[in-house]
Scaffold this motif. Sequence first.
Motif, PDB file in Angstrom:
ATOM      1  N   UNK A 167      -9.226  -1.019  10.259  1.00 57.62           N
ATOM      2  CA  UNK A 167      -7.790  -0.841  10.480  1.00 57.62           C
ATOM      3  C   UNK A 167      -7.612   0.511  11.166  1.00 57.62           C
ATOM      4  N   UNK A 189     -10.341   1.793   0.573  1.00 53.16           N
ATOM      5  CA  UNK A 189     -10.365   2.254   1.955  1.00 53.16           C
ATOM      6  C   UNK A 189     -11.273   3.479   2.059  1.00 53.16           C
ATOM      7  N   UNK A 231       2.170   6.692  13.526  1.00 54.71           N
ATOM      8  CA  UNK A 231       2.561   5.287  13.590  1.00 54.71           C
ATOM      9  C   UNK A 231       1.989   4.496  12.418  1.00 54.71           C
ATOM     10  N   UNK A 232       2.182   3.179  12.466  1.00 59.19           N
ATOM     11  CA  UNK A 232       1.781   2.321  11.374  1.00 59.19           C
ATOM     12  C   UNK A 232       0.352   1.813  11.479  1.00 59.19           C
ATOM     13  N   UNK A 233       0.025   0.901  10.569  1.00 56.62           N
ATOM     14  CA  UNK A 233      -1.327   0.367  10.454  1.00 56.62           C
ATOM     15  C   UNK A 233      -1.504  -0.889  11.298  1.00 56.62           C
ATOM     16  N   UNK A 286       0.837  -1.192   0.000  1.00 52.85           N
ATOM     17  CA  UNK A 286       0.000   0.000   0.000  1.00 52.85           C
ATOM     18  C   UNK A 286       0.877   1.250   0.000  1.00 52.85           C
ATOM     19  N   UNK A 322      -4.709   3.592  12.752  1.00 58.88           N
ATOM     20  CA  UNK A 322      -3.362   4.146  12.647  1.00 58.88           C
ATOM     21  C   UNK A 322      -3.184   5.224  13.699  1.00 58.88           C
ATOM     22  N   UNK A 379      -4.483  -3.953  11.860  1.00 60.03           N
ATOM     23  CA  UNK A 379      -5.769  -4.557  11.562  1.00 60.03           C
ATOM     24  C   UNK A 379      -6.487  -4.876  12.875  1.00 60.03           C
ATOM     25  N   UNK A 384       3.529   0.383   2.950  1.00 57.51           N
ATOM     26  CA  UNK A 384       3.279  -0.695   3.900  1.00 57.51           C
ATOM     27  C   UNK A 384       3.118  -2.027   3.167  1.00 57.51           C
ATOM     28  N   UNK A 426      -9.834   3.440   9.968  1.00 57.09           N
ATOM     29  CA  UNK A 426     -10.230   3.249   8.580  1.00 57.09           C
ATOM     30  C   UNK A 426     -11.107   2.004   8.442  1.00 57.09           C
ATOM     31  N   UNK A 432      -6.743  -8.802   0.187  1.00 54.04           N
ATOM     32  CA  UNK A 432      -6.128  -7.485   0.367  1.00 54.04           C
ATOM     33  C   UNK A 432      -7.216  -6.465   0.658  1.00 54.04           C
ATOM     34  N   UNK A 433      -6.802  -5.298   1.173  1.00 48.35           N
ATOM     35  CA  UNK A 433      -7.723  -4.236   1.556  1.00 48.35           C
ATOM     36  C   UNK A 433      -7.831  -3.200   0.423  1.00 48.35           C
TER      37      UNK A 433
END
Lengths: 111, 124
Positions: free
Chosen positions: B39, B114, B45-47, A38, B41, B49, A89, B96, B110-111
């Motif tokens: 998801x 969004x 910072x990062x993602x 992503x 965030x 799930x 990501x 999200x 996969x996502x």
Amino acid sequence: QSVLTQPPSVSGAPGQRVTISCTGSSSNIGANYDVNWYQQLPGTAPELLIYGNINRPSGVPDRFSASQSGTSASLAITGLQAEDEADYYCQSYDSSLNGWVFGGGTKLTVL
Amino acid sequence: QLQLQESGPGLVKPSETLSLTCAVSGGSISSSTYHWGWIRQPPGKGLEWLGSVFYSGRAYYNPSLKSRVTVSVDTSNNQFSLKVKSVTAADTAVYYCARLGGDSEVAGFWFDPWGQGTLVTVSS
């Protein structure tokens, strides 16, 4: 810490090639679960860049490519452009967690 | 074109329950092809799930949050929801919603796409 490991940052000059690694384990990438990538531009939601390890959704330039081998995957960007500056990501599935996992993200800076 | 839109309070008090809804337009949430996920965030910072749900109601959760997270689907209104109970400041994040799909088995999903995301701040 994330289940998938990415370098925090990479950089390159316009026109150059950069790669971003994504290292997992035997319960995710090493178990042959697909890796997806992503791109998150500043202040926006992530967007799908690569799916099924190597496939680009329509509209994604062929400057973006990806590969997977063993417990790792890699995203390559050639002909770097200023608009590529973003966070990237990786994502896969983990059988130990029975769920989807993300890498910690890599910030790409175009010098 | 499928679109997702998150909605809910932007501010939640500590120990209370965070509740968000994701409205799906341009497609049916009752499709047997897709799952629907959340998801988050945290700032800078990062993602992460949180959980996903199928139109039948079957849900999957991140083990690290499973005891506090509930994801449900409302097919009559073409939307799905997230609840996180007993929130703390660590739950402050952009949340999200996304469609989860793929070519074959669920593990390969996969996502995409969004929603734009909604910031939820946990503070008294």
